[in-house]
Design a protein around this motif. Sequence first.
Motif, PDB file in Angstrom:
ATOM      1  N   ARG A   1       0.697  -1.178  -0.053  1.00 33.97           N
ATOM      2  CA  ARG A   1       0.147   0.280  -0.414  1.00 33.97           C
ATOM      3  C   ARG A   1       1.131   1.039   0.442  1.00 33.97           C
ATOM      4  O   ARG A   1       0.275   2.455  -0.767  1.00 33.97           O
ATOM      5  CB  ARG A   1      -0.831  -0.295   1.119  1.00 33.97           C
ATOM      6  N   ALA A   2       1.799   1.477   0.636  1.00 36.35           N
ATOM      7  CA  ALA A   2       2.870   2.112   1.018  1.00 36.35           C
ATOM      8  C   ALA A   2       3.493   2.995  -0.207  1.00 36.35           C
ATOM      9  O   ALA A   2       3.823   3.160  -0.598  1.00 36.35           O
ATOM     10  CB  ALA A   2       3.981   2.207   2.061  1.00 36.35           C
ATOM     11  N   GLY A   3       3.836   1.169  -1.048  1.00 37.30           N
ATOM     12  CA  GLY A   3       4.573   1.538  -2.398  1.00 37.30           C
ATOM     13  C   GLY A   3       4.275   2.419  -3.519  1.00 37.30           C
ATOM     14  O   GLY A   3       4.248   2.824  -4.385  1.00 37.30           O
ATOM     15  N   PHE A   4       2.339   2.425  -3.180  1.00 36.67           N
ATOM     16  CA  PHE A   4       1.737   3.267  -4.337  1.00 36.67           C
ATOM     17  C   PHE A   4       1.052   3.993  -3.524  1.00 36.67           C
ATOM     18  O   PHE A   4       1.946   4.892  -5.026  1.00 36.67           O
ATOM     19  CB  PHE A   4       0.419   2.483  -4.189  1.00 36.67           C
ATOM     20  N   HIS A   5       1.337   4.347  -2.618  1.00 32.60           N
ATOM     21  CA  HIS A   5       0.595   5.754  -2.017  1.00 32.60           C
ATOM     22  C   HIS A   5       1.846   6.596  -1.527  1.00 32.60           C
ATOM     23  O   HIS A   5       1.728   7.919  -1.967  1.00 32.60           O
ATOM     24  CB  HIS A   5      -0.482   5.906  -1.127  1.00 32.60           C
ATOM     25  N   ASP A   6       2.834   6.101  -1.436  1.00 34.36           N
ATOM     26  CA  ASP A   6       4.323   7.401  -0.654  1.00 34.36           C
ATOM     27  C   ASP A   6       4.406   7.992  -2.425  1.00 34.36           C
ATOM     28  O   ASP A   6       4.664   7.098  -3.825  1.00 34.36           O
ATOM     29  CB  ASP A   6       5.484   6.164  -0.497  1.00 34.36           C
ATOM     30  N   VAL A   7       4.806   8.749  -2.536  1.00 34.40           N
ATOM     31  CA  VAL A   7       5.004  10.003  -3.508  1.00 34.40           C
ATOM     32  C   VAL A   7       6.924   9.307  -3.761  1.00 34.40           C
ATOM     33  O   VAL A   7       6.965   9.354  -5.082  1.00 34.40           O
ATOM     34  CB  VAL A   7       5.549  11.421  -2.570  1.00 34.40           C
ATOM     35  N   TYR A   8       7.372   9.156  -3.220  1.00 31.99           N
ATOM     36  CA  TYR A   8       8.663   8.630  -3.532  1.00 31.99           C
ATOM     37  C   TYR A   8       7.890   6.807  -4.063  1.00 31.99           C
ATOM     38  O   TYR A   8       9.609   5.885  -4.037  1.00 31.99           O
ATOM     39  CB  TYR A   8      10.215   7.912  -2.755  1.00 31.99           C
ATOM     40  N   GLY A   9       7.296   5.970  -4.148  1.00 33.78           N
ATOM     41  CA  GLY A   9       7.092   4.667  -3.655  1.00 33.78           C
ATOM     42  C   GLY A   9       7.369   4.037  -4.983  1.00 33.78           C
ATOM     43  O   GLY A   9       7.246   4.363  -6.325  1.00 33.78           O
ATOM     44  N   ASP A  10       7.570   2.923  -5.308  1.00 34.29           N
ATOM     45  CA  ASP A  10       7.670   1.734  -6.565  1.00 34.29           C
ATOM     46  C   ASP A  10       7.727   0.577  -5.849  1.00 34.29           C
ATOM     47  O   ASP A  10       7.354  -0.027  -4.885  1.00 34.29           O
ATOM     48  CB  ASP A  10       9.534   1.719  -6.427  1.00 34.29           C
ATOM     49  N   LEU A  11       6.696   0.188  -7.613  1.00 35.32           N
ATOM     50  CA  LEU A  11       6.014  -0.786  -7.363  1.00 35.32           C
ATOM     51  C   LEU A  11       6.499  -1.478  -8.744  1.00 35.32           C
ATOM     52  O   LEU A  11       6.159  -0.877  -9.750  1.00 35.32           O
ATOM     53  CB  LEU A  11       4.363  -1.400  -7.224  1.00 35.32           C
ATOM     54  N   GLU A  12       6.426  -2.978  -8.370  1.00 33.06           N
ATOM     55  CA  GLU A  12       6.321  -3.264 -10.233  1.00 33.06           C
ATOM     56  C   GLU A  12       4.719  -3.799 -11.026  1.00 33.06           C
ATOM     57  O   GLU A  12       4.593  -4.922 -10.121  1.00 33.06           O
ATOM     58  CB  GLU A  12       7.694  -4.143 -10.321  1.00 33.06           C
TER      59      GLU A  12
ATOM     60  N   GLY B   1      -1.716  -1.507 -14.656  1.00 31.18           N
ATOM     61  CA  GLY B   1      -0.373  -0.998 -14.952  1.00 31.18           C
ATOM     62  C   GLY B   1       0.510  -0.166 -14.035  1.00 31.18           C
ATOM     63  O   GLY B   1       1.209   0.565 -14.738  1.00 31.18           O
ATOM     64  N   GLN B   2      -0.765   0.214 -13.098  1.00 27.50           N
ATOM     65  CA  GLN B   2       0.278   1.705 -12.542  1.00 27.50           C
ATOM     66  C   GLN B   2       0.848   1.551 -11.143  1.00 27.50           C
ATOM     67  O   GLN B   2       0.837   0.206 -10.700  1.00 27.50           O
ATOM     68  CB  GLN B   2      -1.099   2.079 -11.959  1.00 27.50           C
ATOM     69  N   SER B   3       2.166   1.827 -10.903  1.00 30.80           N
ATOM     70  CA  SER B   3       3.169   1.640 -10.059  1.00 30.80           C
ATOM     71  C   SER B   3       3.079   2.571  -9.224  1.00 30.80           C
ATOM     72  O   SER B   3       3.837   2.256  -7.792  1.00 30.80           O
ATOM     73  CB  SER B   3       4.855   1.774 -10.586  1.00 30.80           C
ATOM     74  N   ASN B   4       2.334   4.007  -9.260  1.00 32.77           N
ATOM     75  CA  ASN B   4       2.407   4.810  -8.065  1.00 32.77           C
ATOM     76  C   ASN B   4       1.465   5.815  -7.994  1.00 32.77           C
ATOM     77  O   ASN B   4       1.081   6.367  -9.411  1.00 32.77           O
ATOM     78  CB  ASN B   4       3.048   5.695  -8.100  1.00 32.77           C
ATOM     79  N   HIS B   5       0.675   6.112  -6.515  1.00 39.43           N
ATOM     80  CA  HIS B   5      -0.528   7.468  -7.101  1.00 39.43           C
ATOM     81  C   HIS B   5      -0.786   8.306  -7.705  1.00 39.43           C
ATOM     82  O   HIS B   5      -0.591   9.216  -8.191  1.00 39.43           O
ATOM     83  CB  HIS B   5      -0.663   7.112  -5.826  1.00 39.43           C
ATOM     84  N   HIS B   6       1.107   9.265  -7.653  1.00 44.53           N
ATOM     85  CA  HIS B   6       1.468   9.966  -7.328  1.00 44.53           C
ATOM     86  C   HIS B   6       1.987  10.276  -8.907  1.00 44.53           C
ATOM     87  O   HIS B   6       1.667  11.235  -9.981  1.00 44.53           O
ATOM     88  CB  HIS B   6       2.270  10.727  -6.767  1.00 44.53           C
ATOM     89  N   ARG B   7       2.326   9.452  -9.806  1.00 40.86           N
ATOM     90  CA  ARG B   7       2.560   9.327 -11.673  1.00 40.86           C
ATOM     91  C   ARG B   7       1.198   8.692 -12.049  1.00 40.86           C
ATOM     92  O   ARG B   7       1.151   9.570 -13.502  1.00 40.86           O
ATOM     93  CB  ARG B   7       3.560   8.225 -11.481  1.00 40.86           C
ATOM     94  N   SER B   8       0.023   8.765 -11.560  1.00 43.77           N
ATOM     95  CA  SER B   8      -0.704   8.286 -12.238  1.00 43.77           C
ATOM     96  C   SER B   8      -2.283   8.558 -11.336  1.00 43.77           C
ATOM     97  O   SER B   8      -2.847   7.632 -10.612  1.00 43.77           O
ATOM     98  CB  SER B   8      -1.330   6.262 -12.132  1.00 43.77           C
TER      99      SER B   8
END
Length: 109
Positions: free
Chosen positions: A49-60, A90-97
């Motif tokens: 969850r943090a990997g998606f919502h954190d501004v620096y988060g990163d998920l594959e 295909g979304q890896s981060n809330h802040h990029r999408s």
Amino acid sequence: MTEPSEGLLRRARRVLECSGPVCWAVKETTYRTAMRLPVLHPALFRGLRAGFHDVYGDLEPGAAPALLDGLDLPAGTEHLAERRHVLAAGQSNHHRSPGAWDQAIRSGS
């Protein structure tokens, strides 16, 4: 293999919960190892969850859904369906999408 002590489990939970902004390539092995202990699954979910919502988060998005699907989580875990929806898209981060999470909520995933 011996059972991990409560102290080790507590530290592992904390590491997983704070792992959101860590690069996926660095944390993936740790996540896969944590999958072996169901007692760590809730903390691993919070890390995802943090990997998606954190501004620096990163998920594959290609690998994270398999981890998510392998977690033994309580029925009714909040936002589990939405998390699956954004990763499947295909979304890896809330802040990029920025609209992806809101769309997942609206679609009632």
